[in-house]
Scaffold this active site. Structure first.
Site, PDB file in Angstrom:
ATOM      1  N   ARG A  50       2.661  -6.374  13.554  1.00 39.88           N
ATOM      2  CA  ARG A  50       2.685  -6.126  12.105  1.00 39.88           C
ATOM      3  C   ARG A  50       4.120  -6.118  11.582  1.00 39.88           C
ATOM      4  NH1 ARG A  50      -0.389  -0.878   9.867  1.00 39.88           N
ATOM      5  NH2 ARG A  50       1.435   0.185  10.716  1.00 39.88           N
ATOM      6  N   LYS A 149       4.620  -4.038   5.307  1.00 36.51           N
ATOM      7  CA  LYS A 149       5.016  -2.622   5.355  1.00 36.51           C
ATOM      8  C   LYS A 149       6.520  -2.579   5.112  1.00 36.51           C
ATOM      9  CE  LYS A 149       4.146   1.441   8.219  1.00 36.51           C
ATOM     10  NZ  LYS A 149       3.672   2.360   7.189  1.00 36.51           N
ATOM     11  N   GLU A 182      -6.387   2.596  -1.184  1.00 36.10           N
ATOM     12  CA  GLU A 182      -5.972   3.419  -0.037  1.00 36.10           C
ATOM     13  C   GLU A 182      -5.236   4.662  -0.529  1.00 36.10           C
ATOM     14  OE1 GLU A 182      -3.026   1.530   2.476  1.00 36.10           O
ATOM     15  OE2 GLU A 182      -2.017   0.634   0.782  1.00 36.10           O
TER      16      GLU A 182
END
Ligand code: PLP
Length: 287
Positions: A50, A149, A182
């Site tokens: 990721r 991220k 989220e």
């Protein structure tokens, strides 16, 4: 406490970066939060994958291989004599001039921090969280993918601010269409008539590693799991609601915007999943 900073270990007090680092000036960089259970770095490959994908998306070249990063993480844990820990791995664009242009940044900076865990208190897992939904919207996937991220966490910080103004510690963000996306640093699940639902990535959510682990675990345990958009109404009327994340693991939500969820205490399936998750990370750890 020793911090890994660009090739060396420095004391926490001495771990400093330049004010010209674009990570500081513009939030230009990527990061991961990783958990270590009994000396075993949980889902390290998934986290590194990721990280590299986030970096690729913003055209940031990480000047280390996955093996090198693995080695640095292991060294950082050893240096700090930690077996159960939270790791923060940060790659910032590096030191440049005051302009936005990332090509002025000669080299990305790598920071690895390993700390003792500071998780929610045990009683919160027993009592469950009270949360709210907030006005802050998840950034649109067509602008900057929520899968990245990045160090730019202003949305998430605004969520935290709104939560704290409402007197709670966590909140849910919706996307621009009003679907639930989220939490500030957690993914969300609802359980309805025995079926587990979590928003698909395109709604605007980070593809959480804990989220994916819970999906796999729940499927193994015989649950039906669906990635499907849902609204606040679906959350209010769910049998159970819980959040997942590296730090929080699995935590029950018992009230949303003043509406009690189920019986107003952590639901049996949430507790079952949390127990199974904790069991699994221990099993995974004894290698
Ligand atoms: N959503 C956001 C915005 C996050 O920052 C995090 C934390 O990393 C999560 C969800 C949960 O993801 P993970 O389970 O990989 O920690």
């Amino acid at each position: 406490q020793w911090i890994y900073l660009n090739g060396e270990f420095v004391k926490k007090e001495d771990a400093k970066i330049s004010v010209y680092d674009h990570g500081f000036l513009y939030g230009d960089g990527v990061f991961e939060g990783i958990r270590v259970y009994h000396g075993n770095v949980y889902k390290l490959e998934e986290h590194l994958e990721r990280l590299f994908n986030s970096a690729k998306s913003i055209m940031l070249n990480i000047p280390y291989t996955m093996d090198e990063l693995t080695d640095i993480i292991v060294q950082t844990l050893k240096k700090n004599a930690l077996r159960d820990a939270y790791i923060r791995l940060v790659v910032s664009r590096g030191v440049g001039n005051l302009g936005l242009d990332p090509t002025t940044c000669a080299k990305p900076q790598l920071i690895v921090i390993a700390e003792e865990l500071a998780i929610y208190p045990k009683e919160l897992y027993e009592r469950g969280l009270e949360i709210v939904t907030v006005a802050t919207r998840r950034n649109r996937p067509d602008v900057l993918s929520p899968k990245v991220k990045s160090l730019n966490y202003l949305n998430n910080i605004l969520v935290k601010i709104e939560a704290s103004l409402a007197g709670v510690s966590e909140a849910l963000m919706l996307n621009n269409e009003g679907y639930v996306a989220e939490g500030s640093a957690d993914n969300v699940f609802i359980l309805r008539k025995g079926v587990l639902l979590t928003p698909p990535g395109y709604i605007g959510a980070l593809e959480g590693i804990t989220r994916n682990a819970i999906v796999d675990l729940a499927l193994d345990m015989g649950y039906e799991v669906k990635e499907e958009p849902f609204t606040r109404h679906d959350v209010y009327t769910a049998d159970e609601v819980f959040l997942t994340g590296t730090a929080a693991e699995v935590i029950a939500v018992v009230k949303v915007d003043g509406r009690e969820i189920g019986e107003g205490k952590p639901g049996p399936e949430t507790q079952r999943l949390l127990k199974a998750f904790r069991q699994k990370v221990v099993e995974d750890g004894v290698k």
